[in-house]
Structures are given as structure tokens and as C-alpha cells.
Scaffold this motif. Structure first.
Motif, PDB file in Angstrom:
ATOM      1  N   SER A  91     -14.892  11.547   7.630  1.00 43.62           N
ATOM      2  CA  SER A  91     -14.123  10.692   8.414  1.00 43.62           C
ATOM      3  C   SER A  91     -15.052   9.423   8.630  1.00 43.62           C
ATOM      4  O   SER A  91     -15.066   8.820   9.606  1.00 43.62           O
ATOM      5  CB  SER A  91     -13.946  11.190   9.661  1.00 43.62           C
ATOM      6  N   THR A  92     -15.909   9.109   7.393  1.00 42.20           N
ATOM      7  CA  THR A  92     -16.505   7.824   7.360  1.00 42.20           C
ATOM      8  C   THR A  92     -15.933   6.711   6.629  1.00 42.20           C
ATOM      9  O   THR A  92     -16.239   5.914   6.581  1.00 42.20           O
ATOM     10  CB  THR A  92     -17.854   7.968   6.725  1.00 42.20           C
ATOM     11  N   MET A  93     -14.943   7.006   5.636  1.00 39.16           N
ATOM     12  CA  MET A  93     -14.238   6.296   4.677  1.00 39.16           C
ATOM     13  C   MET A  93     -12.601   6.548   4.634  1.00 39.16           C
ATOM     14  O   MET A  93     -12.356   7.664   5.005  1.00 39.16           O
ATOM     15  CB  MET A  93     -14.792   6.629   3.482  1.00 39.16           C
ATOM     16  N   ILE A  94     -12.111   5.391   4.414  1.00 36.16           N
ATOM     17  CA  ILE A  94     -10.613   5.578   3.965  1.00 36.16           C
ATOM     18  C   ILE A  94     -10.456   5.057   2.467  1.00 36.16           C
ATOM     19  O   ILE A  94     -11.006   4.169   2.196  1.00 36.16           O
ATOM     20  CB  ILE A  94      -9.774   4.682   5.082  1.00 36.16           C
ATOM     21  N   ALA A  95      -9.591   5.840   1.897  1.00 32.67           N
ATOM     22  CA  ALA A  95      -9.404   5.232   0.619  1.00 32.67           C
ATOM     23  C   ALA A  95      -7.954   4.802   0.385  1.00 32.67           C
ATOM     24  O   ALA A  95      -6.988   5.642   0.990  1.00 32.67           O
ATOM     25  CB  ALA A  95      -9.623   6.188  -0.699  1.00 32.67           C
ATOM     26  N   SER A  96      -7.636   3.779  -0.297  1.00 34.00           N
ATOM     27  CA  SER A  96      -6.276   3.274  -0.122  1.00 34.00           C
ATOM     28  C   SER A  96      -5.724   2.680  -1.614  1.00 34.00           C
ATOM     29  O   SER A  96      -6.734   2.619  -2.140  1.00 34.00           O
ATOM     30  CB  SER A  96      -5.860   1.951   0.778  1.00 34.00           C
ATOM     31  N   GLY A  97      -4.469   3.197  -2.052  1.00 36.22           N
ATOM     32  CA  GLY A  97      -4.043   2.473  -3.476  1.00 36.22           C
ATOM     33  C   GLY A  97      -2.878   1.639  -3.056  1.00 36.22           C
ATOM     34  O   GLY A  97      -1.968   1.913  -2.272  1.00 36.22           O
TER      35      GLY A  97
ATOM     36  N   GLN B 147     -17.274  11.197  -4.536  1.00 38.22           N
ATOM     37  CA  GLN B 147     -16.327  10.711  -5.547  1.00 38.22           C
ATOM     38  C   GLN B 147     -14.913  10.642  -4.957  1.00 38.22           C
ATOM     39  O   GLN B 147     -14.419  11.484  -3.941  1.00 38.22           O
ATOM     40  CB  GLN B 147     -16.372  11.608  -6.754  1.00 38.22           C
ATOM     41  N   VAL B 148     -14.220   9.581  -5.632  1.00 35.04           N
ATOM     42  CA  VAL B 148     -12.668   9.764  -5.197  1.00 35.04           C
ATOM     43  C   VAL B 148     -12.051   9.439  -6.591  1.00 35.04           C
ATOM     44  O   VAL B 148     -12.482   8.705  -7.376  1.00 35.04           O
ATOM     45  CB  VAL B 148     -12.523   8.613  -4.140  1.00 35.04           C
ATOM     46  N   ALA B 149     -10.755  10.009  -6.552  1.00 33.60           N
ATOM     47  CA  ALA B 149     -10.201   9.801  -7.811  1.00 33.60           C
ATOM     48  C   ALA B 149      -8.694   9.167  -7.571  1.00 33.60           C
ATOM     49  O   ALA B 149      -8.247   9.116  -6.322  1.00 33.60           O
ATOM     50  CB  ALA B 149      -9.669  11.434  -8.458  1.00 33.60           C
TER      51      ALA B 149
ATOM     52  N   ARG C  79      -9.005   0.792  -2.896  1.00 30.71           N
ATOM     53  CA  ARG C  79     -10.021   0.166  -2.008  1.00 30.71           C
ATOM     54  C   ARG C  79     -10.666   1.327  -1.098  1.00 30.71           C
ATOM     55  O   ARG C  79      -9.915   2.273  -0.649  1.00 30.71           O
ATOM     56  CB  ARG C  79      -9.491  -0.872  -1.240  1.00 30.71           C
ATOM     57  N   LEU C  80     -11.883   0.851  -0.540  1.00 33.78           N
ATOM     58  CA  LEU C  80     -12.677   1.927   0.127  1.00 33.78           C
ATOM     59  C   LEU C  80     -12.998   1.018   1.452  1.00 33.78           C
ATOM     60  O   LEU C  80     -13.370  -0.023   1.447  1.00 33.78           O
ATOM     61  CB  LEU C  80     -14.149   2.417  -0.442  1.00 33.78           C
ATOM     62  N   TRP C  81     -12.681   1.841   2.652  1.00 32.79           N
ATOM     63  CA  TRP C  81     -12.965   0.836   3.880  1.00 32.79           C
ATOM     64  C   TRP C  81     -13.799   1.749   4.814  1.00 32.79           C
ATOM     65  O   TRP C  81     -13.797   2.924   4.855  1.00 32.79           O
ATOM     66  CB  TRP C  81     -11.543   0.908   4.594  1.00 32.79           C
TER      67      TRP C  81
ATOM     68  N   ILE D 146       0.950  -1.180  -0.144  1.00 36.81           N
ATOM     69  CA  ILE D 146       0.094  -0.033  -0.139  1.00 36.81           C
ATOM     70  C   ILE D 146       0.960   1.361   0.001  1.00 36.81           C
ATOM     71  O   ILE D 146       1.699   1.316   0.794  1.00 36.81           O
ATOM     72  CB  ILE D 146      -0.933  -0.080   1.056  1.00 36.81           C
ATOM     73  N   ILE D 147       0.579   2.119  -0.988  1.00 40.51           N
ATOM     74  CA  ILE D 147       1.637   3.165  -1.107  1.00 40.51           C
ATOM     75  C   ILE D 147       0.828   4.735  -0.927  1.00 40.51           C
ATOM     76  O   ILE D 147       1.753   5.688  -0.999  1.00 40.51           O
ATOM     77  CB  ILE D 147       2.281   3.241  -2.326  1.00 40.51           C
ATOM     78  N   CYS D 148      -0.676   4.675  -0.755  1.00 37.68           N
ATOM     79  CA  CYS D 148      -1.225   5.821  -0.627  1.00 37.68           C
ATOM     80  C   CYS D 148      -2.456   5.678  -0.042  1.00 37.68           C
ATOM     81  O   CYS D 148      -3.167   4.394  -0.243  1.00 37.68           O
ATOM     82  CB  CYS D 148      -1.537   6.718  -2.113  1.00 37.68           C
ATOM     83  N   LEU D 149      -3.084   6.752   0.799  1.00 35.18           N
ATOM     84  CA  LEU D 149      -4.189   6.521   1.425  1.00 35.18           C
ATOM     85  C   LEU D 149      -4.883   7.915   1.743  1.00 35.18           C
ATOM     86  O   LEU D 149      -3.907   8.837   2.216  1.00 35.18           O
ATOM     87  CB  LEU D 149      -4.177   5.443   2.730  1.00 35.18           C
ATOM     88  N   THR D 150      -6.034   8.041   2.224  1.00 36.64           N
ATOM     89  CA  THR D 150      -6.665   9.401   2.642  1.00 36.64           C
ATOM     90  C   THR D 150      -8.095   9.055   3.133  1.00 36.64           C
ATOM     91  O   THR D 150      -8.513   8.022   2.777  1.00 36.64           O
ATOM     92  CB  THR D 150      -6.716  10.313   1.439  1.00 36.64           C
ATOM     93  N   PHE D 151      -8.446   9.952   4.199  1.00 37.19           N
ATOM     94  CA  PHE D 151      -9.641  10.130   4.635  1.00 37.19           C
ATOM     95  C   PHE D 151     -10.628  10.778   3.694  1.00 37.19           C
ATOM     96  O   PHE D 151     -10.101  11.836   3.126  1.00 37.19           O
ATOM     97  CB  PHE D 151      -9.858  10.619   6.092  1.00 37.19           C
ATOM     98  N   ASP D 152     -12.109  10.292   3.640  1.00 41.11           N
ATOM     99  CA  ASP D 152     -12.865  11.172   3.272  1.00 41.11           C
ATOM    100  C   ASP D 152     -13.080  12.415   4.146  1.00 41.11           C
ATOM    101  O   ASP D 152     -12.688  12.318   5.240  1.00 41.11           O
ATOM    102  CB  ASP D 152     -14.340  10.737   2.857  1.00 41.11           C
ATOM    103  N   PRO D 153     -13.697  13.561   3.609  1.00 38.13           N
ATOM    104  CA  PRO D 153     -13.830  14.673   4.643  1.00 38.13           C
ATOM    105  C   PRO D 153     -14.677  14.532   5.755  1.00 38.13           C
ATOM    106  O   PRO D 153     -14.550  15.388   6.754  1.00 38.13           O
ATOM    107  CB  PRO D 153     -14.605  15.874   3.746  1.00 38.13           C
TER     108      PRO D 153
END
Length: 392
Positions: free
Chosen positions: A166-172, A210-212, A179-181, A157-164
Motif C-alpha cells: 500500500s505504498t504505490m498505485i499503478a494505473s493504466g 515490479q509491475v506488469a 503510471r505509478l503514484w 483511466i481504465i485500470c488500477l491497483t495497489f501494490d501489496p
């Protein structure tokens, strides 16, 4: 684990009509009743007062922090600047006091490099870590308790971020997926499969709808976070995508690429609006200011370019670094820009004039990142020499 109401006031300026703004908020937000209007108006005027304060003073080095035994990988700061976090090849994430520079917590549990770290700003009570052990973890920023370990990626895993919110985390990851968690339940919400190579950057729009994701396959994809389905594939770059960013309004997304360009795309249609040229080497990072009126690009050619997003013209070229610029960011007010460079320095720039206001030096190796707190009166720089420097 519910969240309080969050009001975004990034467009606030000294010219904003407080009465109109309060009326708009009361109409838009059911939780803000008319009985709270006077109190809300007072808070907004206080914020306007903060905007009027001068930030012409030079930053002074407050403290140098020796962080990990093995090299640093990444850094993040909470909104207030009261603490910051570092990831490392030593398999840990450390939490540091922003005021004291003292180590507060060591987050242990990953079995390989902790490569990416994030706070759930604006709340700042949770931390996400992504590792080469193919897992993400969610932690309490206050106690260091590990809430969840997210498993599903089949590569590092080399990148991740929270949605504004704080209900989801996106990772790449290296496995070519994002993936969404779920923050609350610790479950996987969606596997975003569509890339053919590593996903190296992810970014949510302001609403979290949305997530990019950007990939080494030369493409970026816009995903619907509710369905997990692809909305648009952004095709046209001739090199790997290095960074991706939504503007505040969520109308456009910018992609930086190893092909030396930055492209701006229309979110509704997925069509290319323009290609921003001018760099002589790879574009390594892109960032919008909080209003979406300015965009800055950072390049391996040692320069950064500031673009007006209405005219799409380059209004300033930030020159002075002697090495590549790997990271760039605005302060919350949009008046200052920070650049982190391979020349062992970070630089502070005036976004209105393009002038370099200060060089933040003293590191022995490349500066990996430089960050403002929300108020813009604190800066943290992090280096491959395993130090962080706190500036005030």
C-alpha cells in the motif's frame, strides 16, 4: 501513514510444520522476535484450523443491493468482506457494508465515469478510483475523505491497483501509458511509457518491486518500480492483451490474449516458457491461485481451463456457462473458483475436481464480476442490471 508488518502465509497447509515456519519467519522478519514465537505459533495453528473447516455448504442469497442510477462498471471487496465498493457511469464510487448490504458512503468528485476501483488489501483502509476524467483519486474507506487527486494521464483511466504494501498505485489508460503514484505523498513516481496502444491491465508482483502492464498493442511489459524502467517486453501474442498476472513467488507472469491463448513467461529472462492453448475464442481473464500451483483462464467461448503450473497441462475444463466468461478468480485457499458470465450467472467450481458446485443466478443482465472474501465464506456478484447480490 506508515503500514504495519504484513506476513504472507499463502503456502500454509495442514501439513506445514508450525515450528519450522515460526523459525523461518523469526529469521526473515526482524520485527518478529523470539519472544513472540509462541504467540505466532498459536496464530498459525488457528489458521490451519480454518483451513480444515469444510466449505461444502451451498451459498444462500442474503441480500440484493440496488446500487447506482447509471450502469455499474466495476466492483472490489476488502479482505474481510466487511465492505465492498462499486464504480459507475454516474461518476461516483459507493461503499457498501458487506454484512448489512447497506450503503455506507458515496465518494463524489470525479467529473466522468468511475471505471475502475480498488481496495489497498490486505489493509482495506483506502480506496483508489480511476475515471474517464483522466484522474485517479485516493480515499479513506472509513470516512470517505479524498486524500489525493492524481493528475497526469492524457486519456481515460481504465485500470488500477495497489501494490501489496500500500505504498504505490499503478494505473493504466487510453494514453498508452501506465503510471505509478505515491499513496503517502500524492505525487507521480514514474510514467511507464513504452506501449503504442491502450494499457488495459496492470498487476504488481508480491514484493511490489515490479509491475506488469498489458496493452492492446499485443505486448506486456515488466517494469522496475524503483527506477520506472522497462525490464522486459513480452512479445509473441497475435492479439490484444486482456489480462496479466504474476504468480505468488514472482517467478512467472501469465498473459491472456484475444488471440485465444495464454502465455507464461519467465520473469528473470523475459523468455516465453509456454503457450497454453485450448480455447476456441478470446481469453478474457487469467488468475493464479495463492500458491502459484494452479492457473485458470476464462474465455469468450464460455469455458474456463485450469492448468497445473508444474506440468503445464490442462487438468480441468470448466463447462456449463451459456455465455462468455469475463472474470475468474480463486478463493484464498485455492480450493474454489468463481466465474462471471454473460449468461447472467456466476458459477462456483471445485478446483480439485473441476465440478460445478453451484450456479449463482437471479441477475437480469450480464454478471460483470464475482468475488470471494478472504475466508471464502462470502461471495458478491455484480451485474450490468445495476445490482449486487450478497451470498453466504
Amino acid at each position: 501513514m506508515g503500514n504495519p508488518l504484513s506476513l504472507q502465509l499463502h503456502s500454509l497447509s495442514l501439513r506445514s510444520d508450525v515450528g519450522e515456519l515460526v523459525s523461518e519467519i523469526c529469521t526473515r522478519e526482524p520485527l518478529v522476535t523470539l519472544s513472540k514465537a509462541e504467540q505466532l505459533a498459536g496464530l498459525i495453528r488457528k489458521l490451519q484450523g480454518k483451513l480444515s473447516e469444510s466449505h461444502e455448504t451451498q451459498f444462500q442469497l442474503f441480500k440484493e443491493v440496488r446500487t447506482h442510477l447509471l450502469p455499474l462498471t466495476n466492483i472490489a471487496i476488502n479482505k474481510s468482506g466487511s465492505c465492498f465498493i462499486t464504480g459507475s457511469y454516474d461518476r461516483t464510487c459507493k461503499v457498501w457494508g458487506g454484512e448489512s448490504g447497506e450503503e455506507l458512503l458515496t465518494l463524489e468528485g470525479h467529473k466522468n465515469v468511475v471505471y475502475t476501483v480498488a481496495f489497498n488489501n490486505p489493509y482495506g483502509d483506502k480506496i483508489a478510483t480511476g475515471s474517464f476524467d483522466k484522474t485517479c483519486k485516493l480515499w479513506s474507506a472509513e470516512s470517505g475523505t479524498c486524500y489525493h487527486t492524481y493528475r497526469g494521464h492524457t486519456g481515460e483511466i481504465i485500470c488500477l491497483t495497489f501494490d501489496p504494501l500500500s505504498t504505490m498505485i499503478a494505473s493504466g489508460g487510453i494514453d498508452a501509458t501506465a503510471r505509478l503514484w505515491s499513496v503517502e505523498h500524492g505525487t507521480e513516481l514514474a510514467t511507464l511509457a513504452g506501449h503504442s496502444s491502450e494499457v488495459i491491465c496492470v498487476h504488481f508482483n508480491n514484493s511490489g518491486s515490479q509491475v506488469a502492464s498489458g496493452s492492446f498493442d499485443h505486448t506486456a511489459i515488466i517494469w522496475d518500480t524503483h527506477t520506472g524502467r522497462s525490464v522486459h517486453s513480452l512479445l509473441g501474442h497475435r492479439g490484444e492483451i486482456s489480462s496479466v498476472a504474476f504468480d505468488y513467488g514472482g517467478n512467472t507472469v501469465a498473459t491472456g490474449s484475444m488471440d485465444k491463448t495464454c502465455k507464461i513467461w519467465d520473469i528473470r529472462s523475459g523468455q516465453l516458457i509456454t503457450t497454453l492453448r485450448g480455447h476456441k475464442d478470446e481469453v478474457l481473464d487469467v488468475a493464479f491461485d495463492s500458491t502459484g500451483q494452479q492457473l485458470v483462464t476464462a474465455s469468450a467461448d464460455g469455458t474456463a481451463c485450469v492448468f497445473n503450473t508444474t506440468t503445464l497441462n490442462c487438468v480441468h475444463r470448466l463447462q456449463g456457462h451459456q455465455g462468455e466468461i469475463s472474470k475468474v478468480s480463486f478463493n484464498a485457499q485455492g480450493s474454489r473458483i468463481l466465474t462471471a458470465s454473460g449468461d447472467k450467472t456466476a458459477k462456483l467450481w471445485d478446483s480439485a475436481t473441476g465440478l460445478c458446485l453451484q450456479t449463482l443466478g437471479g441477475h437480469g443482465e450480464e454478471v460483470l464480476g464475482s468475488l470471494f472474501n478472504y475466508q471464502g465464506d462470502q461471495i458478491i456478484t455484480a451485474s450490468k442490471d445495476n445490482t449486487c447480490r450478497l451470498w453466504r
